[in-house]
Design a protein around this motif. Structure first.
Motif, PDB file in Angstrom:
ATOM      1  N   PHE A 130       0.834  -1.210   0.000  1.00  0.00           N
ATOM      2  CA  PHE A 130       0.000   0.000   0.000  1.00  0.00           C
ATOM      3  C   PHE A 130       0.867   1.258   0.000  1.00  0.00           C
ATOM      4  O   PHE A 130       0.678   2.155  -0.819  1.00  0.00           O
ATOM      5  N   TYR A 131       1.819   1.327   0.924  1.00  0.00           N
ATOM      6  CA  TYR A 131       2.668   2.514   1.003  1.00  0.00           C
ATOM      7  C   TYR A 131       3.558   2.642  -0.233  1.00  0.00           C
ATOM      8  O   TYR A 131       3.870   3.757  -0.673  1.00  0.00           O
ATOM      9  N   ALA A 132       3.982   1.521  -0.785  1.00  0.00           N
ATOM     10  CA  ALA A 132       4.794   1.566  -2.005  1.00  0.00           C
ATOM     11  C   ALA A 132       4.007   2.214  -3.147  1.00  0.00           C
ATOM     12  O   ALA A 132       4.543   3.053  -3.895  1.00  0.00           O
ATOM     13  N   ILE A 133       2.740   1.866  -3.272  1.00  0.00           N
ATOM     14  CA  ILE A 133       1.889   2.456  -4.315  1.00  0.00           C
ATOM     15  C   ILE A 133       1.644   3.932  -4.039  1.00  0.00           C
ATOM     16  O   ILE A 133       1.785   4.781  -4.936  1.00  0.00           O
ATOM     17  N   VAL A 134       1.282   4.245  -2.805  1.00  0.00           N
ATOM     18  CA  VAL A 134       0.977   5.636  -2.446  1.00  0.00           C
ATOM     19  C   VAL A 134       2.166   6.545  -2.721  1.00  0.00           C
ATOM     20  O   VAL A 134       2.038   7.597  -3.372  1.00  0.00           O
ATOM     21  N   PHE A 135       3.345   6.154  -2.250  1.00  0.00           N
ATOM     22  CA  PHE A 135       4.510   7.025  -2.426  1.00  0.00           C
ATOM     23  C   PHE A 135       4.972   7.072  -3.881  1.00  0.00           C
ATOM     24  O   PHE A 135       5.422   8.109  -4.357  1.00  0.00           O
ATOM     25  N   CYS A 136       4.863   5.976  -4.578  1.00  0.00           N
ATOM     26  CA  CYS A 136       5.253   5.970  -5.983  1.00  0.00           C
ATOM     27  C   CYS A 136       4.417   6.975  -6.783  1.00  0.00           C
ATOM     28  O   CYS A 136       4.956   7.778  -7.549  1.00  0.00           O
ATOM     29  N   PHE A 137       3.111   6.961  -6.587  1.00  0.00           N
ATOM     30  CA  PHE A 137       2.237   7.892  -7.306  1.00  0.00           C
ATOM     31  C   PHE A 137       2.345   9.309  -6.758  1.00  0.00           C
ATOM     32  O   PHE A 137       2.164  10.284  -7.495  1.00  0.00           O
ATOM     33  N   LEU A 138       2.655   9.425  -5.491  1.00  0.00           N
ATOM     34  CA  LEU A 138       2.871  10.754  -4.915  1.00  0.00           C
ATOM     35  C   LEU A 138       4.085  11.412  -5.557  1.00  0.00           C
ATOM     36  O   LEU A 138       4.045  12.593  -5.935  1.00  0.00           O
ATOM     37  N   PHE A 139       5.164  10.650  -5.722  1.00  0.00           N
ATOM     38  CA  PHE A 139       6.361  11.200  -6.350  1.00  0.00           C
ATOM     39  C   PHE A 139       6.117  11.524  -7.830  1.00  0.00           C
ATOM     40  O   PHE A 139       6.724  12.440  -8.381  1.00  0.00           O
ATOM     41  N   PHE A 140       5.213  10.797  -8.455  1.00  0.00           N
ATOM     42  CA  PHE A 140       4.919  10.993  -9.879  1.00  0.00           C
ATOM     43  C   PHE A 140       3.971  12.164 -10.115  1.00  0.00           C
ATOM     44  O   PHE A 140       3.785  12.605 -11.248  1.00  0.00           O
ATOM     45  N   SER A 141       3.376  12.701  -9.052  1.00  0.00           N
ATOM     46  CA  SER A 141       2.287  13.676  -9.204  1.00  0.00           C
ATOM     47  C   SER A 141       2.752  15.100  -9.517  1.00  0.00           C
ATOM     48  O   SER A 141       1.931  16.002  -9.633  1.00  0.00           O
ATOM     49  N   SER A 142       4.043  15.312  -9.666  1.00  0.00           N
ATOM     50  CA  SER A 142       4.549  16.634 -10.031  1.00  0.00           C
ATOM     51  C   SER A 142       4.044  17.041 -11.410  1.00  0.00           C
ATOM     52  O   SER A 142       4.156  16.286 -12.378  1.00  0.00           O
ATOM     53  N   THR A 143       3.490  18.236 -11.525  1.00  0.00           N
ATOM     54  CA  THR A 143       3.002  18.732 -12.817  1.00  0.00           C
ATOM     55  C   THR A 143       4.123  18.764 -13.839  1.00  0.00           C
ATOM     56  O   THR A 143       3.929  18.403 -15.007  1.00  0.00           O
ATOM     57  N   VAL A 144       5.299  19.193 -13.404  1.00  0.00           N
ATOM     58  CA  VAL A 144       6.447  19.273 -14.307  1.00  0.00           C
ATOM     59  C   VAL A 144       6.781  17.886 -14.852  1.00  0.00           C
ATOM     60  O   VAL A 144       6.978  17.700 -16.056  1.00  0.00           O
ATOM     61  N   LEU A 145       6.817  16.891 -13.974  1.00  0.00           N
ATOM     62  CA  LEU A 145       7.152  15.540 -14.395  1.00  0.00           C
ATOM     63  C   LEU A 145       6.059  14.947 -15.285  1.00  0.00           C
ATOM     64  O   LEU A 145       6.356  14.306 -16.305  1.00  0.00           O
ATOM     65  N   LEU A 146       4.802  15.165 -14.928  1.00  0.00           N
ATOM     66  CA  LEU A 146       3.697  14.666 -15.756  1.00  0.00           C
ATOM     67  C   LEU A 146       3.744  15.263 -17.152  1.00  0.00           C
ATOM     68  O   LEU A 146       3.510  14.570 -18.146  1.00  0.00           O
ATOM     69  N   TYR A 147       4.067  16.539 -17.226  1.00  0.00           N
ATOM     70  CA  TYR A 147       4.096  17.239 -18.517  1.00  0.00           C
ATOM     71  C   TYR A 147       5.188  16.686 -19.424  1.00  0.00           C
ATOM     72  O   TYR A 147       4.960  16.419 -20.613  1.00  0.00           O
ATOM     73  N   TYR A 148       6.378  16.494 -18.880  1.00  0.00           N
ATOM     74  CA  TYR A 148       7.500  16.057 -19.712  1.00  0.00           C
ATOM     75  C   TYR A 148       7.580  14.545 -19.876  1.00  0.00           C
ATOM     76  O   TYR A 148       8.337  14.056 -20.720  1.00  0.00           O
ATOM     77  N   SER A 149       6.790  13.798 -19.093  1.00  0.00           N
ATOM     78  CA  SER A 149       6.765  12.341 -19.259  1.00  0.00           C
ATOM     79  C   SER A 149       6.139  11.929 -20.583  1.00  0.00           C
ATOM     80  O   SER A 149       6.456  10.866 -21.117  1.00  0.00           O
TER      81      SER A 149
END
Length: 507
Positions: free
Chosen positions: A132-151
């Motif tokens: 559970f925590y692995a999923i939560v933190f993984c998606f939390l780290f991915f939630s940056s607008t900058v990272l989402l935009y350039y991904s």
């Protein structure tokens, strides 16, 4: 309706499937299936069209890997180099198989990022021992607008973080099972990331220093610690040589071909005046800050960082050593390239792994200190809620990026479809063009798919560039709109497209 226990048991046994389903769902919610096929536009249109220019010139001018070119002829024959062009080369090869579809570069970037976060998920399971925590933190780290935009874009920075996250998984997997194959895999991905963006070389430095420090803490003999980690030091040396060799080649290649477009050196804070520093900080704090992460996410990271200090006795020692070196390396990077943070939001991407390590390190300490609290459903609901809010925030900011039109990217809208119009006039693909009213080096030329020169306005300086371009073989001139039309170059109009102001420079 009650969900049967076997539903949860299945995903507990197959967390990879759960992660992939959640990641696919996130991509659908973010409209990635639509964004994937968008042409270059929006923030950093310049860098997007630069990358695609490399791809197109490989495809059109021969697959000479070590002779990258762009459309802008400011340099000799458009020859220019920046990051290691493996992504551009692979995309150009895909054009041979599937046709000239620029979305292939977006797809390649998104695939690398996806694998990167998949391996981060595996690393977090290894460290946190909780799906559970692995999923939560993984998606939390991915939630940056900058990272989402350039991904899902054309820039190499997101691919660099993808390779880096893969590397860290294999590095810690090596520590767990002492398999040299995993260490080789780790340093291979470290090297790929650093070749794409040399600033990511802080990661193999942090890795090898962590290996040495952890061993030295036991052995107390530096030479013995080096010998015990001979494989790691050898791989690090090979990585260093490859990265140095490429960067020396880039410097020499650009110097030889008179190219000065791409940044190949640091812009440190100590070379700036106090006024310049204040301006950059103002941009970061008031303009970019809310694009980096959701504010509550930053608050959580800060709390976890403090948690690692208060619960230092419960830290994972090796992970903490690695985090320390990575944090110091990231601070060095931040100060060495401080000036770039004014206009280039994607420079923040290189700092995200340090945030991941700092937050994870703090969480491990707190989890070890208060296991009952972190097994509580209340704690899980709180962190899960922050993750959902952060993703929602990132998604809304991402949508705004595509809705807000950037003036500098307007040339892409003006010249959309211009290539087909020019082709219908039987104008050679080798003909050289001038684009007037284009603030980008390669934007307009990329949409025309012709080499040439671009000038931002009709000033005297720009007209001097135009005259030199004509002397160097420019045959056609394109004006962004009537406001940029220069009458003395507008004698031989060529009808092609309703809004295409195209003129032949010679009768």
């Amino acid at each position: 309706m009650k969900i049967p226990n076997r539903f949860f048991q299945y995903f507990e046994k197959h967390p990879v499937i759960l992660f992939c389903l959640l990641l696919g769902s996130l991509y659908f919610i973010l409209d990635f299936h639509h964004i994937l096929f968008l042409r270059p536009q929006g923030i950093h249109f310049i860098r997007q069209t630069d990358g695609l220019s490399f791809v197109s010139n490989y495809y059109k001018n021969g697959f000479h890997f070590f002779e990258p070119q762009v459309f802008n002829l400011q340099s000799t024959d458009g020859k220019a180099a920046s990051e290691f062009p493996i992504l551009y080369y692979l995309t150009a090869l895909s054009y041979l198989l599937f046709g000239e579809h620029e979305f292939m570069l977006r797809l390649l970037t998104l695939s690398i990022v996806s694998f990167g976060f998949f391996f981060l998920f595996k690393l977090l399971i290894l460290l946190l021992k909780d799906i559970f925590y692995a999923i939560v933190f993984c998606f939390l780290f991915f939630s940056s607008t900058v990272l989402l935009y350039y991904s899902n874009n054309f820039l190499p920075d997101a691919s660099a973080i993808g390779f880096t996250l893969m590397a860290w998984y294999y590095f810690f997997a090596y520590r767990a099972v002492q398999s040299n194959k995993k260490l080789v895999a780790g340093f291979t991905f470290f090297t790929l990331a650093a070749l794409l963006k040399v600033t990511f070389f802080i990661h193999p430095i942090a890795a090898v220093l962590a290996l040495f420090t952890a061993d030295f803490a036991v052995q107390k003999k530096p030479l013995k610690s080096i010998k015990n980690n001979a494989t790691g030091f050898t791989l690090f040396a090979l990585s260093l040589m490859l990265v140095l060799a490429w960067n020396i080649y880039v410097y020499d290649y650009n110097l030889t071909n008179n190219n000065s477009v791409f940044l190949v050196h640091a812009l440190p804070i100590w070379d700036m005046t106090q006024t310049e520093i204040d301006i950059v900080w103002d941009h970061m704090h008031y303009y970019w800050y809310n694009k980096y992460y959701y504010q509550s996410t930053f608050h959580l990271f800060a709390l976890l960082a403090m948690g690692s200090l208060f619960c230092y006795k419960k830290l994972n020692l090796f992970f903490s050593i690695t985090t320390l070196y990575l944090t110091l390396g990231s601070l060095c990077y931040f100060f060495l390239f401080f000036a770039q943070f004014k206009y280039h939001d994607y420079y923040f991407i290189a700092l995200i792994p340090a945030l991941i390590f700092i937050a994870t390190n703090g969480f491990i300490a707190c989890q070890n200190k208060w296991p009952v609290i972190f097994k509580s459903i209340v704690t899980k609901l709180v962190l899960g809620t922050i993750c959902m809010l952060s993703l929602n925030y990132g998604a809304s900011k991402l949508k705004a990026r595509y809705e807000n039109k950037e003036d500098i990217a307007e040339i892409g809208s003006v010249l959309a479809g211009a290539k087909n119009s020019v082709d219908k006039l039987n104008i050679s693909s080798k003909a050289k063009f001038i684009v007037v009213g284009d603030q980008t080096p390669n934007g307009g030329l990329y949409f025309l798919q012709r080499q040439g020169w671009s000038v931002p306005d009709t000033s005297e300086e720009s007209q001097n560039v135009i005259q030199k371009a004509i002397i160097n073989g420019a045959e056609y001139i394109v004006f962004k709109d009537e406001n940029f039309k220069i009458s003395k170059f507008s004698k031989h109009k060529m009808g092609a497209q309703k809004n295409l102001l195209l003129f032949r420079l010679q009768p």
